[in-house]
Design a protein around this motif. Structure first.
Motif, PDB file in Angstrom:
ATOM      1  N   GLN A 233      36.628  29.709  43.116  1.00 27.88           N
ATOM      2  CA  GLN A 233      36.882  29.275  44.484  1.00 27.88           C
ATOM      3  C   GLN A 233      36.282  27.885  44.692  1.00 27.88           C
ATOM      4  O   GLN A 233      35.110  27.659  44.400  1.00 27.88           O
ATOM      5  CB  GLN A 233      36.264  30.261  45.487  1.00 27.88           C
TER       6      GLN A 233
ATOM      7  N   GLU B  11      33.028  27.986  42.498  1.00 27.15           N
ATOM      8  CA  GLU B  11      32.192  29.166  42.268  1.00 27.15           C
ATOM      9  C   GLU B  11      32.980  30.162  41.433  1.00 27.15           C
ATOM     10  O   GLU B  11      34.138  30.457  41.744  1.00 27.15           O
ATOM     11  CB  GLU B  11      31.805  29.820  43.605  1.00 27.15           C
TER      12      GLU B  11
ATOM     13  N   MET C 188      33.601  37.258  39.592  1.00 26.03           N
ATOM     14  CA  MET C 188      34.047  38.191  38.574  1.00 26.03           C
ATOM     15  C   MET C 188      35.052  39.204  39.113  1.00 26.03           C
ATOM     16  O   MET C 188      34.939  39.638  40.261  1.00 26.03           O
ATOM     17  CB  MET C 188      32.830  38.920  37.999  1.00 26.03           C
ATOM     18  N   ARG C 189      36.014  39.550  38.294  1.00 23.27           N
ATOM     19  CA  ARG C 189      37.005  40.570  38.632  1.00 23.27           C
ATOM     20  C   ARG C 189      37.023  41.630  37.553  1.00 23.27           C
ATOM     21  O   ARG C 189      36.870  41.306  36.375  1.00 23.27           O
ATOM     22  CB  ARG C 189      38.406  39.929  38.756  1.00 23.27           C
TER      23      ARG C 189
ATOM     24  N   PRO D 297      34.074  43.542  43.463  1.00 16.95           N
ATOM     25  CA  PRO D 297      32.701  43.306  42.995  1.00 16.95           C
ATOM     26  C   PRO D 297      31.669  44.013  43.868  1.00 16.95           C
ATOM     27  O   PRO D 297      30.617  44.416  43.374  1.00 16.95           O
ATOM     28  CB  PRO D 297      32.526  41.794  43.099  1.00 16.95           C
TER      29      PRO D 297
ATOM     30  N   ASN E 125      27.273  33.387  39.800  1.00 18.53           N
ATOM     31  CA  ASN E 125      26.375  34.308  40.505  1.00 18.53           C
ATOM     32  C   ASN E 125      25.518  35.045  39.495  1.00 18.53           C
ATOM     33  O   ASN E 125      26.027  35.551  38.492  1.00 18.53           O
ATOM     34  CB  ASN E 125      27.189  35.310  41.327  1.00 18.53           C
TER      35      ASN E 125
ATOM     36  N   ASP F 235      21.962  32.334  47.610  1.00 17.88           N
ATOM     37  CA  ASP F 235      23.245  32.802  48.143  1.00 17.88           C
ATOM     38  C   ASP F 235      23.045  33.717  49.350  1.00 17.88           C
ATOM     39  O   ASP F 235      22.000  34.371  49.462  1.00 17.88           O
ATOM     40  CB  ASP F 235      23.971  33.578  47.034  1.00 17.88           C
ATOM     41  N   ASP F 236      24.029  33.765  50.211  1.00 18.88           N
ATOM     42  CA  ASP F 236      24.051  34.721  51.332  1.00 18.88           C
ATOM     43  C   ASP F 236      22.785  34.658  52.180  1.00 18.88           C
ATOM     44  O   ASP F 236      22.260  35.697  52.608  1.00 18.88           O
ATOM     45  CB  ASP F 236      24.226  36.169  50.816  1.00 18.88           C
TER      46      ASP F 236
ATOM     47  N   ARG G 135      28.335  33.984  55.471  1.00 24.44           N
ATOM     48  CA  ARG G 135      29.486  33.759  56.351  1.00 24.44           C
ATOM     49  C   ARG G 135      29.370  34.470  57.697  1.00 24.44           C
ATOM     50  O   ARG G 135      30.010  34.074  58.665  1.00 24.44           O
ATOM     51  CB  ARG G 135      30.783  34.148  55.654  1.00 24.44           C
TER      52      ARG G 135
ATOM     53  N   GLU H   7      37.310  30.058  57.431  1.00 24.22           N
ATOM     54  CA  GLU H   7      38.631  30.702  57.387  1.00 24.22           C
ATOM     55  C   GLU H   7      39.668  29.981  58.232  1.00 24.22           C
ATOM     56  O   GLU H   7      40.862  30.260  58.120  1.00 24.22           O
ATOM     57  CB  GLU H   7      38.510  32.166  57.854  1.00 24.22           C
TER      58      GLU H   7
ATOM     59  N   TYR I 280      38.356  30.837  52.706  1.00 30.97           N
ATOM     60  CA  TYR I 280      39.789  31.037  52.508  1.00 30.97           C
ATOM     61  C   TYR I 280      40.607  29.868  53.041  1.00 30.97           C
ATOM     62  O   TYR I 280      41.679  29.575  52.532  1.00 30.97           O
ATOM     63  CB  TYR I 280      40.244  32.340  53.187  1.00 30.97           C
TER      64      TYR I 280
END
Ligand code: C2E
Ligand code: MG
Ligand code: MG
Ligand code: MG
Length: 279
Positions: A45, A59, A62-63, A74, A114, A176-177, A200, A235, A254
């Motif tokens: 992203q 960034e 993972m999928r 995740p 991450n 992060d976060d 976010r 967004e 997004y």
């Protein structure tokens, strides 16, 4: 619950744990074979700099695909990977993949990965990073590590040393976060972060005056500490305008770009080297 086994804690999978219901056992088993069976992948992203209008980096996220083809989020598989210890191997795979496919190819200038605090507690993490950078001829400054202030996170000397070793390699360390966990403020006291990513939820609360004031308070706290600020979850155009107004230069969400496979980033002309698609 997970069994802590002292200092370099390796978390042991406990089938008796009520949290680990059927599908989480399935996920645990899949995670063990995910790399060799190609079930795990990375999407990227973009991180946009509104001041320059360019993409500062991406960034890696993972999928996981199960053997029957279904995707698992995740939010679901990372905690399982942390509990079973699979996160260590998966995390290394992610670092290696980012160095090889994005950084060494010149597709991207800077990429963030991450990392779970569990990975940082394992001995040898920083040496693995050093060896991987060297293998692909990538300088440390092009790699950033995003650490989440999770609930179970206890900041010990192992983590502090690991982070300082990563910074010695020139790698960036990001928080992060920010604002969601218990530990954020003590982390800020103990560790020098290059960037703090504000969660976010704070941006999404900005539809009220109270929410806006809260975000502004957090921004000023971070500015006083001299860290770079990145906000996630942009967004809408309104979100972007608000961030412009608040002087936040780095944004992600997004509206800017959804996580996508490397090939798509390329064809969308998001990259390389800061070229961004018009929105
Ligand atoms: P994160 O690192 O905070 O990543 C941001 C998450 O928000 C991603 O979810 C991303 O897809 C999503 N997102 C991005 N922009 C927006 C937006 O505008 N609105 C909303 N609502 N969501 C947005 P994802 O990919 O599901 O990842 C969830 C979390 O899983 C990540 O949160 C990260 O903590 C963890 N994770 C993902 N990949 C890895 C990994 O390779 N290693 C580790 N240890 N954790 C990972
Ligand atoms: Mg992240
Ligand atoms: Mg997170
Ligand atoms: Mg985040």
């Amino acid at each position: 619950a997970a069994k802590a086994t002292g200092r370099n804690t390796l978390v042991v999978f406990d089938p008796e744990d009520p949290q680990t219901s059927d599908d989480s056992e399935d996920i645990a088993a899949t995670l063990k074979i995910a790399i060799e069976h190609g079930l795990v992948s990375l999407v990227y992203q973009p991180i946009r700099n509104i001041q320059t209008g360019k993409t500062d980096g991406v960034e890696a996220l993972m999928r996981l695909r199960m053997l029957d083809g279904t995707q698992v989020s995740p939010a679901k598989f990372i905690p399982v990977a942390e509990r079973t210890g699979s996160i260590v191997e998966l995390g290394r795979w992610a670092i290696r993949t980012v160095c090889r496919d994005l950084l060494a190819t010149g597709l991207v200038q800077v990429a963030s990965v991450n990392v779970s605090p569990i990975e940082l507690k394992m001995p040898g993490f920083a040496s693995y990073v050093a060896a991987t950078l060297a293998e692909f001829g990538v300088t440390g400054a092009r790699l950033a590590f995003e650490i989440t202030e999770g609930v179970e996170l206890e900041i010990d000397q192992t983590v502090v040393h690991c982070i300082s070793d990563l910074r010695k390699l020139g790698a960036q360390v990001w928080l992060d976060d920010f604002g969601t966990g218990f530990a954020g403020l003590s982390w800020l006291r103990l560790i020098e972060f290059d960037t703090v990513k504000i969660d976010r939820s704070f941006l999404h609360d900005c539809n009220t005056e109270k929410g806006k004031r809260m975000l502004l308070d957090i921004i000023s706290l971070l500015r006083n500490r001299g860290v770079r600020i990145l906000i996630e979850g942009v967004e809408t155009i309104e979100h972007q305008r608000l961030m412009q107004q608040y002087g936040i230069n780095q944004i992600q969400g997004y509206y800017i770009g959804r996580p996508a496979p490397a090939a798509q980033l390329e064809s969308d002309n998001v990259l390389p080297f800061g070229l961004v698609r018009k929105v």
